[in-house]
Scaffold this motif. Structure first.
Motif, PDB file in Angstrom:
ATOM      1  N   VAL A 150     -20.755 -14.336  17.779  1.00  0.00           N
ATOM      2  CA  VAL A 150     -21.764 -13.290  17.696  1.00  0.00           C
ATOM      3  C   VAL A 150     -21.606 -12.337  18.866  1.00  0.00           C
ATOM      4  CG1 VAL A 150     -24.216 -12.744  17.621  1.00  0.00           C
ATOM      5  CG2 VAL A 150     -23.373 -14.823  16.524  1.00  0.00           C
ATOM      6  N   GLU A 151     -21.386 -11.059  18.555  1.00  0.00           N
ATOM      7  CA  GLU A 151     -21.230 -10.039  19.581  1.00  0.00           C
ATOM      8  C   GLU A 151     -22.574  -9.420  19.940  1.00  0.00           C
ATOM      9  OE1 GLU A 151     -17.729  -9.628  16.626  1.00  0.00           O
ATOM     10  OE2 GLU A 151     -19.892  -9.975  16.568  1.00  0.00           O
ATOM     11  N   SER A 152     -22.672  -8.912  21.166  1.00  0.00           N
ATOM     12  CA  SER A 152     -23.854  -8.199  21.609  1.00  0.00           C
ATOM     13  C   SER A 152     -23.476  -7.270  22.754  1.00  0.00           C
ATOM     14  CB  SER A 152     -24.958  -9.164  22.050  1.00  0.00           C
ATOM     15  OG  SER A 152     -24.539  -9.938  23.165  1.00  0.00           O
ATOM     16  N   GLY A 153     -24.374  -6.357  23.101  1.00  0.00           N
ATOM     17  CA  GLY A 153     -24.166  -5.482  24.237  1.00  0.00           C
ATOM     18  C   GLY A 153     -23.777  -4.060  23.901  1.00  0.00           C
ATOM     19  N   GLY A 154     -23.606  -3.755  22.634  1.00  0.00           N
ATOM     20  CA  GLY A 154     -23.257  -2.401  22.245  1.00  0.00           C
ATOM     21  C   GLY A 154     -24.424  -1.453  22.436  1.00  0.00           C
ATOM     22  N   GLY A 155     -24.133  -0.158  22.340  1.00  0.00           N
ATOM     23  CA  GLY A 155     -25.168   0.839  22.497  1.00  0.00           C
ATOM     24  C   GLY A 155     -24.608   2.239  22.509  1.00  0.00           C
TER      25      GLY A 155
END
Length: 126
Positions: free
Chosen positions: A5-10
């Motif tokens: 699971v990826e996270s941290g984009g924006g």
């Protein structure tokens, strides 16, 4: 097989920094090779960076070398991608990938990694 699971984009501006994370679950963090790929709208998914578990060797696409840094923390079952000096060309969905027995010559090949996350969006405005 491991779940990723990826996270941290924006959404950021040109020159800004962003740190992506890839958390592994549903098993132990034992994949020998982990990598980041990205896919912009209408384009093929392309290799960004990879890191080997034991040797900690890292590999980068020419387009991100010197700006991005890949790392992994096996104790936290997490891989990271530190992205600095972001450009509009970096805009894409970023995917985490993992595999075992990945040979060096295939490090940049999507087919070498059987495990994939669902992606996290990164948008860089000019």
């Amino acid at each position: 097989q491991v779940q990723l699971v990826e996270s941290g984009g924006g959404l950021v501006h040109t020159g800004d920094s962003l740190r992506l994370s890839c958390a592994a679950s549903g098993g132990t963090f034992r994949q020998g090779s982990m990598a980041w790929f990205r896919q912009a709208p209408g384009k093929e998914r392309e290799f960004v960076a990879a890191v080997w578990r034991l040797s900690r060797n890292t590999y980068y696409a020419d387009s991100v070398k010197g700006r991005f840094t890949i790392s992994r923390d096996d104790a936290k079952n997490t891989m990271y991608l530190q992205m600095n000096m972001l450009k509009p060309e970096d805009t894409a969905v970023y995917y985490c990938a993992a595999g075992t027995g990945v040979i060096l010559s295939s490090v940049r090949s999507r087919s070498a990694y059987p495990n994939w996350g669902q992606g996290t969006q990164v948008a860089v405005s000019s």
